[in-house]
Design a protein around this motif. Structure first.
Motif, PDB file in Angstrom:
ATOM      1  N   ARG A 163       0.826  -1.206   0.000  1.00 50.68           N
ATOM      2  CA  ARG A 163       0.000   0.000   0.000  1.00 50.68           C
ATOM      3  C   ARG A 163       0.866   1.264   0.000  1.00 50.68           C
ATOM      4  NH1 ARG A 163      -5.658   0.658   2.767  1.00 50.68           N
ATOM      5  NH2 ARG A 163      -6.029   2.874   2.508  1.00 50.68           N
ATOM      6  N   ALA A 164       2.079   1.157   0.533  1.00 46.75           N
ATOM      7  CA  ALA A 164       2.981   2.310   0.594  1.00 46.75           C
ATOM      8  C   ALA A 164       3.521   2.690  -0.780  1.00 46.75           C
ATOM      9  CB  ALA A 164       4.133   2.016   1.548  1.00 46.75           C
ATOM     10  N   GLU A 165       3.337   1.814  -1.773  1.00 43.64           N
ATOM     11  CA  GLU A 165       3.684   2.102  -3.169  1.00 43.64           C
ATOM     12  C   GLU A 165       5.134   2.547  -3.333  1.00 43.64           C
ATOM     13  OE1 GLU A 165       0.566   4.926  -4.131  1.00 43.64           O
ATOM     14  OE2 GLU A 165      -0.586   3.321  -5.084  1.00 43.64           O
ATOM     15  N   GLY A 166       6.053   1.785  -2.729  1.00 36.05           N
ATOM     16  CA  GLY A 166       7.471   2.038  -2.928  1.00 36.05           C
ATOM     17  C   GLY A 166       8.119   2.952  -1.919  1.00 36.05           C
ATOM     18  N   THR A 167       7.334   3.605  -1.066  1.00 38.53           N
ATOM     19  CA  THR A 167       7.922   4.453  -0.036  1.00 38.53           C
ATOM     20  C   THR A 167       8.325   3.595   1.164  1.00 38.53           C
ATOM     21  OG1 THR A 167       5.776   4.941   0.980  1.00 38.53           O
ATOM     22  CG2 THR A 167       6.545   6.429  -0.755  1.00 38.53           C
ATOM     23  N   VAL A 168       9.200   4.132   1.988  1.00 36.55           N
ATOM     24  CA  VAL A 168       9.718   3.387   3.125  1.00 36.55           C
ATOM     25  C   VAL A 168       8.695   3.357   4.256  1.00 36.55           C
ATOM     26  CG1 VAL A 168      11.540   3.282   4.877  1.00 36.55           C
ATOM     27  CG2 VAL A 168      12.096   3.955   2.535  1.00 36.55           C
ATOM     28  N   VAL A 169       8.509   2.178   4.829  1.00 37.82           N
ATOM     29  CA  VAL A 169       7.618   1.998   5.974  1.00 37.82           C
ATOM     30  C   VAL A 169       8.474   1.619   7.175  1.00 37.82           C
ATOM     31  CG1 VAL A 169       5.663   0.716   6.916  1.00 37.82           C
ATOM     32  CG2 VAL A 169       5.765   1.200   4.461  1.00 37.82           C
ATOM     33  N   SER A 170       8.362   2.378   8.246  1.00 36.41           N
ATOM     34  CA  SER A 170       9.169   2.110   9.430  1.00 36.41           C
ATOM     35  C   SER A 170       8.647   0.887  10.179  1.00 36.41           C
ATOM     36  CB  SER A 170       9.171   3.316  10.367  1.00 36.41           C
ATOM     37  OG  SER A 170       7.883   3.503  10.938  1.00 36.41           O
ATOM     38  N   THR A 209      15.508  -3.722   3.031  1.00 38.55           N
ATOM     39  CA  THR A 209      15.746  -3.010   4.282  1.00 38.55           C
ATOM     40  C   THR A 209      16.454  -1.692   3.994  1.00 38.55           C
ATOM     41  OG1 THR A 209      15.933  -5.074   5.524  1.00 38.55           O
ATOM     42  CG2 THR A 209      16.856  -3.094   6.535  1.00 38.55           C
ATOM     43  N   VAL A 210      15.910  -0.613   4.514  1.00 41.34           N
ATOM     44  CA  VAL A 210      16.535   0.715   4.401  1.00 41.34           C
ATOM     45  C   VAL A 210      17.123   1.031   5.778  1.00 41.34           C
ATOM     46  CG1 VAL A 210      16.196   3.142   3.839  1.00 41.34           C
ATOM     47  CG2 VAL A 210      14.815   1.384   2.682  1.00 41.34           C
ATOM     48  N   PRO A 211      18.442   0.925   5.924  1.00 41.02           N
ATOM     49  CA  PRO A 211      19.062   1.084   7.253  1.00 41.02           C
ATOM     50  C   PRO A 211      18.624   2.357   7.971  1.00 41.02           C
ATOM     51  CG  PRO A 211      20.676   0.327   5.649  1.00 41.02           C
ATOM     52  CD  PRO A 211      19.444   0.680   4.871  1.00 41.02           C
ATOM     53  N   GLY A 212      18.197   2.168   9.211  1.00 41.85           N
ATOM     54  CA  GLY A 212      17.797   3.309  10.027  1.00 41.85           C
ATOM     55  C   GLY A 212      16.439   3.889   9.699  1.00 41.85           C
ATOM     56  N   ALA A 213      15.751   3.314   8.697  1.00 40.42           N
ATOM     57  CA  ALA A 213      14.466   3.888   8.268  1.00 40.42           C
ATOM     58  C   ALA A 213      13.335   2.860   8.286  1.00 40.42           C
ATOM     59  CB  ALA A 213      14.594   4.500   6.886  1.00 40.42           C
TER      60      ALA A 213
END
Length: 219
Positions: A163-170, A209-213
Motif C-alpha cells: 500500500r505504501a507504493e514504494g515508499t519506506v515503511v518504518s 531493508t533501508v538502514p535506520g528507516a
C-alpha cells in the motif's frame, strides 16, 4: 486495517475480535466507554465498531468524541434495537453505518471492510506490484501465479508494504498497523514477520531493508 471493538458483552467482543484477526486486521477491544475514550486518544484507528449502550461513557458520547477528533476514522454502530428511530438517531450522531444485534458475522466483516476502504485514500481491492498479486476480498496472495501460503500477520505486513507504493515503511508503522495494542514495542516481531515473508515471496528479493528507516517493497 486497525480496528477497535467497543462492546460490553465480553464474550461477543472477544469472539468478534478473534474472527476479524483472521482477516489480517489488527484489533483492540474495549469493554466500556471509558476504556474506549482512552484508546481512541492513543491509537489511530481506521474503523471503530461501537456498541451504543455502554457502561461508563455512553456510546453516543464516544461517537461524538471520534467525530470531534477530526480524524478519518469510520464508525460502525451496534445496537440491540431494530427500531427505525434508534437507527436514525445513531446515524444522526455521525456514525457511518449501523448494524442491529444479533448479526451475521459475514455481514459484519463485509461492512467493516467497506468502511476500511473509505477510511483511507481509495485503493483497488486487488494490489499488484512486481508480479505479486494481493487479493484483499479473497484474502489471497500470489507471485507470478504461485500461491503464497501467508499467515494473517504476514498478509497484513505485505498489505501495508504494498500500500505504501514504494515508499519506506518504518518498523514502528508496521507495528501500529499490523499488530494490536498488546504488541511489545521492543519485540522483534516485525523483523521475524518480514524475514518469513521474504522467504515465502522467494527470489529475486522484493522487501528491501533501508538502514535506520524501515522497509520498502518493490523490484
Amino acid at each position: 486495517m486497525r480496528l477497535l471493538i467497543v462492546e460490553d458483552e465480553r464474550l461477543l467482543a472477544d469472539t468478534v475480535a478473534e474472527g476479524l484477526r483472521r482477516f489480517s486486521m489488527a484489533v483492540d477491544v474495549a469493554y466500556d466507554g471509558t476504556s474506549a475514550m482512552e484508546r481512541v486518544g492513543v491509537h489511530d484507528y481506521d474503523v471503530v465498531v461501537l456498541d451504543r449502550d455502554l457502561p461508563g461513557v455512553h456510546g453516543d458520547e464516544v461517537c461524538r468524541a471520534l467525530l470531534d477528533s477530526g480524524g478519518e476514522v469510520k464508525v460502525l454502530m451496534l445496537t440491540a434495537s431494530g427500531e427505525v428511530e434508534d437507527r436514525v438517531a445513531g446515524l444522526g450522531l455521525g456514525a457511518d453505518d449501523y448494524l442491529t444485534k444479533p448479526f451475521a458475522f459475514a455481514e459484519l466483516v463485509a461492512r467493516v471492510q467497506a468502511l476500511g476502504r473509505r477510511a483511507r485514500p481509495a485503493l483497488p481491492p486487488v494490489l499488484e506490484n512486481a508480479g505479486v498479486v494481493l487479493d484483499l476480498p479473497r484474502h489471497q496472495a500470489s507471485r507470478d501465479g504461485r500461491f503464497l501460503p501467508l499467515s494473517p500477520k504476514e498478509f497484513s505486513v505485505l498489505h501495508v508494504l504494498m500500500r505504501a507504493e514504494g515508499t519506506v515503511v518504518s518498523a514502528e508503522e508496521l507495528l501500529e498497523k499490523a499488530w494490536d495494542e498488546h504488541a511489545d514495542p521492543f519485540t522483534n516481531a516485525v523483523r521475524v514477520a518480514v524475514m518469513t515473508l521474504r522467504r515465502k515471496l522467494g527470489t529475486p528479493e522484493l522487501i528491501h531493508t533501508v538502514p535506520g528507516a524501515g522497509y520498502r517493497f518493490g523490484s
